[in-house]
Write an enzyme that holds these catalytic residues in place. Sequence first.
Site, PDB file in Angstrom:
ATOM      1  N   GLU A 139       0.809  -1.236   0.000  1.00 36.08           N
ATOM      2  CA  GLU A 139       0.000   0.000   0.000  1.00 36.08           C
ATOM      3  C   GLU A 139       0.840   1.283   0.000  1.00 36.08           C
ATOM      4  O   GLU A 139       0.600   2.197   0.789  1.00 36.08           O
ATOM      5  CB  GLU A 139      -0.951  -0.019   1.204  1.00 36.08           C
ATOM      6  CG  GLU A 139      -1.856  -1.237   1.197  1.00 36.08           C
ATOM      7  CD  GLU A 139      -2.727  -1.374   2.441  1.00 36.08           C
ATOM      8  OE1 GLU A 139      -2.759  -0.448   3.265  1.00 36.08           O
ATOM      9  OE2 GLU A 139      -3.378  -2.428   2.586  1.00 36.08           O
TER      10      GLU A 139
ATOM     11  N   GLU B 188      -5.964 -10.916  -1.111  1.00 33.47           N
ATOM     12  CA  GLU B 188      -6.721 -10.730   0.140  1.00 33.47           C
ATOM     13  C   GLU B 188      -8.217 -10.688  -0.130  1.00 33.47           C
ATOM     14  O   GLU B 188      -8.946  -9.851   0.407  1.00 33.47           O
ATOM     15  CB  GLU B 188      -6.299  -9.415   0.822  1.00 33.47           C
ATOM     16  CG  GLU B 188      -4.832  -9.315   1.127  1.00 33.47           C
ATOM     17  CD  GLU B 188      -4.452  -8.027   1.865  1.00 33.47           C
ATOM     18  OE1 GLU B 188      -5.339  -7.329   2.376  1.00 33.47           O
ATOM     19  OE2 GLU B 188      -3.243  -7.738   1.919  1.00 33.47           O
TER      20      GLU B 188
HETATM   21  O1  G3I Z   1      -3.449  -7.720  19.246  1.00 33.58           O
HETATM   22  C1  G3I Z   1      -4.808  -8.045  19.541  1.00 33.58           C
HETATM   23  C2  G3I Z   1      -4.925  -9.522  19.819  1.00 33.58           C
HETATM   24  O2  G3I Z   1      -4.125  -9.890  20.897  1.00 33.58           O
HETATM   25  C3  G3I Z   1      -6.369  -9.894  20.071  1.00 33.58           C
HETATM   26  O3  G3I Z   1      -6.499 -11.299  20.075  1.00 33.58           O
HETATM   27  C4  G3I Z   1      -7.255  -9.331  18.958  1.00 33.58           C
HETATM   28  C5  G3I Z   1      -8.731  -9.520  19.308  1.00 33.58           C
HETATM   29  O4  G3I Z   1      -9.515  -8.858  18.362  1.00 33.58           O
HETATM   30  O5  G3I Z   1      -7.002  -7.952  18.769  1.00 33.58           O
HETATM   31  C6  G3I Z   1      -5.667  -7.780  18.353  1.00 33.58           C
HETATM   32  O6  G3I Z   1      -5.432  -6.609  17.651  1.00 33.58           O
HETATM   33  C7  G3I Z   1      -5.841  -6.654  16.281  1.00 33.58           C
HETATM   34  C8  G3I Z   1      -4.662  -6.583  15.341  1.00 33.58           C
HETATM   35  O7  G3I Z   1      -5.087  -6.635  14.016  1.00 33.58           O
HETATM   36  C9  G3I Z   1      -3.583  -7.600  15.584  1.00 33.58           C
HETATM   37  O8  G3I Z   1      -2.421  -6.879  15.442  1.00 33.58           O
HETATM   38  C10 G3I Z   1      -6.797  -5.554  15.981  1.00 33.58           C
HETATM   39  O9  G3I Z   1      -7.937  -5.672  16.817  1.00 33.58           O
HETATM   40  C11 G3I Z   1      -7.163  -5.547  14.531  1.00 33.58           C
HETATM   41  O10 G3I Z   1      -7.980  -4.466  14.225  1.00 33.58           O
HETATM   42  C12 G3I Z   1      -5.916  -5.564  13.674  1.00 33.58           C
HETATM   43  O11 G3I Z   1      -6.331  -5.465  12.327  1.00 33.58           O
HETATM   44  C13 G3I Z   1      -5.671  -6.147  11.272  1.00 33.58           C
HETATM   45  C14 G3I Z   1      -5.037  -5.090  10.375  1.00 33.58           C
HETATM   46  O12 G3I Z   1      -4.623  -5.657   9.136  1.00 33.58           O
HETATM   47  C15 G3I Z   1      -3.804  -4.483  11.024  1.00 33.58           C
HETATM   48  O13 G3I Z   1      -2.820  -5.478  11.198  1.00 33.58           O
HETATM   49  C16 G3I Z   1      -6.744  -6.958  10.539  1.00 33.58           C
HETATM   50  O14 G3I Z   1      -7.177  -8.040  11.352  1.00 33.58           O
HETATM   51  C17 G3I Z   1      -6.174  -7.485   9.223  1.00 33.58           C
HETATM   52  O15 G3I Z   1      -7.183  -8.134   8.497  1.00 33.58           O
HETATM   53  C18 G3I Z   1      -5.666  -6.291   8.422  1.00 33.58           C
HETATM   54  O16 G3I Z   1      -5.175  -6.767   7.210  1.00 33.58           O
HETATM   55  C19 G3I Z   1      -4.933  -5.771   6.216  1.00 33.58           C
HETATM   56  C20 G3I Z   1      -3.727  -6.238   5.424  1.00 33.58           C
HETATM   57  O17 G3I Z   1      -2.647  -6.439   6.290  1.00 33.58           O
HETATM   58  C21 G3I Z   1      -3.365  -5.227   4.344  1.00 33.58           C
HETATM   59  N1  G3I Z   1      -4.525  -4.981   3.489  1.00 33.58           N
HETATM   60  C22 G3I Z   1      -5.754  -4.574   4.179  1.00 33.58           C
HETATM   61  C23 G3I Z   1      -6.113  -5.599   5.244  1.00 33.58           C
HETATM   62  C24 G3I Z   1      -7.400  -5.205   5.932  1.00 33.58           C
HETATM   63  O18 G3I Z   1      -7.239  -4.014   6.618  1.00 33.58           O
END
Ligand code: G3I
Length: 389
Positions: free
Chosen positions: A182, A298
Amino acid sequence: MLSRKIFGRRQTLLGLGGLAGIGASVIGTELNKQYKLRQIQRDSQNRNFKVTSNTALGQRAATKGLIYGAAVRQYALSSDTKLAESVVYECKMIVPEWELKWNYLRPTPTSFNFAPADWLADFSRRNGLLFRGHTLVWHEALPIWFPKTINSKNARQLLLEHITTVVKHYAGHIHSWDVVNEAIDPRDRRSDGLKNTPWLQFIGQDYIEIAFSAAAESDPNTLLVYNDYGLQYDTHEHEAKRNAVLKLLENLKSKDIPIHALGIQSHLSGYETRFNPDKFKKFLSEVASLGLKILITEMDVADNKLPSDIKFRDPIVAGVYEDYLSVALEEPAVISVLTWGLSDSYTWLSQNKPRKDQATVRTLPLDTQMRRKLAWNAIARAFDKATKR
Ligand code: G3I
């Protein structure tokens, strides 16, 4: 004239005639949305999502020389046996959704924590699955210490050390790396289309070249990918992004930077109708003509604006999967399809695009009980239709 007729009738049908106090444009937009939704609903209801056999997605894709896989989370895969079984059954490749990002790998500026990602790498090894890396350079999912630590003196070294250590750690066992994620955002109005990120700010525009070169030196045998979203629709925003991404890829290729593929994330919306197959195919073939492979990295289909009743909701989501993949797979440079999760139990969309009616989102191939849904059939049909690579 036609639209006035439709809106006139629809206004009565939907009982919106009484909204006289609300501005005409608000009513117009609402009616337009309702109309669009009815249209999508009607089209998808008449579709037949039959499949010819129960063969798993990964196997079906493999018959065509394609790789099907899904994003996984270590906590889920290690605690949910039904999920783990389904992943092994349906997939030929996995990609960590969280565990290879900086916030997981880098507890401090001077240390690495490979444990969660290593668990996943080991899971892939034990179960004969390919392993994909996501992502070495991104402006999100950075550790808390990052903004306090990075500056123009140390940024380049920090990036190089990260890439070298992480890529070497998995060398020989990784199908492909999303090296940079991105990096393009035309909304930042730079002539090169680059997004204004800390990497750009502290290293300069050649941070992308530096990243790809370092990754290639650390593992010369893996596929190096530039990954981005917002590339599929026939809108000004997506058109601008396609053009800027093409420019970036052309530039990297012209300088002989070791880049091998484009990752098109493909976070789709069940509600969006502005998909133009011809324009999308043209983009894919332009990317391919640079000598690059393409991965759908994705994929998912958001259902937050769709009806509650799954009799209506599921066919719409499935229709979007089938239409998009059928077009994408016509391009021979497309080598793999990954969904961003396998089961609706574990999808970023339940947090990021929840439904107003609080119902579980149904955006992935399997439901929360690991049962196949119409979205599964749609993906299976797209693989069955694809020509062999
Ligand atoms: O760290 C806590 C974890 O311990 C706990 O179990 C969990 C419970 O919900 O929360 C965790 O934090 C989450 C985190 O990912 C993990 O680092 C956040 O709530 C969550 O919002 C976060 O979001 C992820 C995001 O990337 C940032 O890493 C999404 O799940 C993931 O689907 C998203 O993926 C991105 C791709 O990397 C790039 N393209 C877009 C895509 C969607 O945004």
